[in-house]
Design a protein around this motif. Sequence first.
Motif, PDB file in Angstrom:
ATOM      1  N   THR A  56       0.849  -1.180   0.000  1.00  0.00           N
ATOM      2  CA  THR A  56       0.000   0.000   0.000  1.00  0.00           C
ATOM      3  C   THR A  56       0.890   1.237   0.000  1.00  0.00           C
ATOM      4  N   VAL A  57       0.299   2.377  -0.301  1.00  0.00           N
ATOM      5  CA  VAL A  57       0.991   3.662  -0.203  1.00  0.00           C
ATOM      6  C   VAL A  57       0.223   4.510   0.804  1.00  0.00           C
ATOM      7  N   LEU A  58       0.894   4.903   1.883  1.00  0.00           N
ATOM      8  CA  LEU A  58       0.242   5.617   2.987  1.00  0.00           C
ATOM      9  C   LEU A  58       0.712   7.061   3.039  1.00  0.00           C
ATOM     10  N   ASP A  59      -0.229   7.965   3.366  1.00  0.00           N
ATOM     11  CA  ASP A  59       0.156   9.361   3.535  1.00  0.00           C
ATOM     12  C   ASP A  59       0.654   9.588   4.958  1.00  0.00           C
ATOM     13  N   VAL A  60       0.929  10.830   5.315  1.00  0.00           N
ATOM     14  CA  VAL A  60       1.528  11.146   6.604  1.00  0.00           C
ATOM     15  C   VAL A  60       0.558  10.914   7.762  1.00  0.00           C
ATOM     16  N   TYR A  61      -0.732  10.754   7.463  1.00  0.00           N
ATOM     17  CA  TYR A  61      -1.721  10.449   8.496  1.00  0.00           C
ATOM     18  C   TYR A  61      -1.954   8.948   8.647  1.00  0.00           C
ATOM     19  N   GLY A  62      -1.273   8.149   7.813  1.00  0.00           N
ATOM     20  CA  GLY A  62      -1.468   6.709   7.846  1.00  0.00           C
ATOM     21  C   GLY A  62      -2.638   6.247   7.002  1.00  0.00           C
ATOM     22  N   LYS A  63      -3.193   7.153   6.200  1.00  0.00           N
ATOM     23  CA  LYS A  63      -4.325   6.816   5.350  1.00  0.00           C
ATOM     24  C   LYS A  63      -3.824   6.233   4.037  1.00  0.00           C
ATOM     25  N   CYS A  64      -4.492   5.183   3.579  1.00  0.00           N
ATOM     26  CA  CYS A  64      -4.124   4.532   2.310  1.00  0.00           C
ATOM     27  C   CYS A  64      -4.553   5.408   1.140  1.00  0.00           C
ATOM     28  N   LEU A  65      -3.595   5.744   0.279  1.00  0.00           N
ATOM     29  CA  LEU A  65      -3.901   6.593  -0.865  1.00  0.00           C
ATOM     30  C   LEU A  65      -4.714   5.833  -1.909  1.00  0.00           C
ATOM     31  N   SER A  66      -5.428   6.587  -2.716  1.00  0.00           N
ATOM     32  CA  SER A  66      -6.240   5.987  -3.774  1.00  0.00           C
ATOM     33  C   SER A  66      -5.349   5.443  -4.887  1.00  0.00           C
ATOM     34  N   GLY A  67      -5.963   4.699  -5.808  1.00  0.00           N
ATOM     35  CA  GLY A  67      -5.201   4.152  -6.922  1.00  0.00           C
ATOM     36  C   GLY A  67      -4.556   5.238  -7.761  1.00  0.00           C
ATOM     37  N   LYS A  68      -5.300   6.302  -8.028  1.00  0.00           N
ATOM     38  CA  LYS A  68      -4.765   7.399  -8.840  1.00  0.00           C
ATOM     39  C   LYS A  68      -3.580   8.065  -8.158  1.00  0.00           C
ATOM     40  N   ASP A  69      -3.742   8.444  -6.887  1.00  0.00           N
ATOM     41  CA  ASP A  69      -2.662   9.136  -6.173  1.00  0.00           C
ATOM     42  C   ASP A  69      -1.459   8.217  -5.965  1.00  0.00           C
ATOM     43  N   SER A  70      -1.709   6.946  -5.715  1.00  0.00           N
ATOM     44  CA  SER A  70      -0.611   6.002  -5.521  1.00  0.00           C
ATOM     45  C   SER A  70       0.206   5.832  -6.786  1.00  0.00           C
ATOM     46  N   MET A  71      -0.470   5.773  -7.940  1.00  0.00           N
ATOM     47  CA  MET A  71       0.250   5.606  -9.199  1.00  0.00           C
ATOM     48  C   MET A  71       1.075   6.844  -9.532  1.00  0.00           C
ATOM     49  N   VAL A  72       0.574   8.025  -9.176  1.00  0.00           N
ATOM     50  CA  VAL A  72       1.354   9.250  -9.377  1.00  0.00           C
ATOM     51  C   VAL A  72       2.638   9.172  -8.564  1.00  0.00           C
ATOM     52  N   ILE A  73       2.530   8.714  -7.310  1.00  0.00           N
ATOM     53  CA  ILE A  73       3.704   8.578  -6.444  1.00  0.00           C
ATOM     54  C   ILE A  73       4.663   7.526  -6.994  1.00  0.00           C
ATOM     55  N   LEU A  74       4.149   6.337  -7.342  1.00  0.00           N
ATOM     56  CA  LEU A  74       5.007   5.242  -7.800  1.00  0.00           C
ATOM     57  C   LEU A  74       5.714   5.586  -9.104  1.00  0.00           C
TER      58      LEU A  74
END
Length: 321
Positions: free
Chosen positions: A240-258
């Motif tokens: 998973t990809v987690l933000d600074v609050y520990g929330k799992c990012l969405s598919g769109k936001d995660s793919m931007v990061i990856l």
Amino acid sequence: MTIADNIHDDIFQTHILTKLDGQTLAAAGCTSSKLQSLCSDQHLWSDICHATWPSTADPLLTTTISAFSSGHRSFFSDAFTSPTRRLTTATRRLTNEIISAVDLRYAGELIFSKVESTKTVPSDWFQTSPFRVDLLEPKEVVLSGVKFSGTGDDHVMLSELENNMMLSWIVIDPTRKRAVNLSSGKPVLVQRNWLTNGIELTFAVVVSVKDDDCVTCNVQVMCGVNEGRGELTVRGVSLTVLDVYGKCLSGKDSMVILQGIMAGERRRRSGGEEERERYREYMRMRRERNERMERRERRLDMACVASGVAIFVAFWSFVMC
């Protein structure tokens, strides 16, 4: 004329270069034009990749890696290094597919290996749903062949897992022909899940996206130990990809990061302690952010209650008058 020029190519290829690891082979290729040519042999790099990451022997990956600019050599350069600690490149054009190549070892012995293809074609469901790649079904159990003699001492068992477990999770973008290893190598956290009685191992790479913000590529490995036999089992492997609050990012936001990480700079892979320190800093920032959010919510709740009481008193004051 150098000493290398006096040695026949067959001797180099058969008795010398095949004994080198990837780093040494790459360094040897920088010493002369002859060695540069010999060290670029795809069979050498293919064997090194298969020895380092057994999952790369999968036919799907063999075809995908062969399309890289320099084949297995380019793949090794991407996968052996660590991603940059700061995200400097981001793209909004999402790829249609990513491939995960995962290898889990205990004390150097391979206990789990799998290749998983994930379709990322933009859709309402993918863009808004939490991004998660699971390699095992909910009730699937993989026997590792690793046995613990003293399973009664939980502290000793957790310490052995922390010191001996190694994970590689390589994400490949077959469209852009890039790859990145999202694992910290050794676990950054090993703890007992008292709800399920399982053992959670966390492998993480923390990346800063802004001066005061960061995300973590979080790999969770769930393990258990068979009572009686004392054999270690693998019950879950997920990304998973987690933000600074520990929330799992969405598919769109995660793919931007990856995709941003894959396109970014790389650094030499460091030891496990440095990655653990980065993860501890992430967890400290996460606690502070959540505590601030809770305080704001409490103040908002009190303000709402006070407003309600004031309106109630004003209403009855108007009625009584």
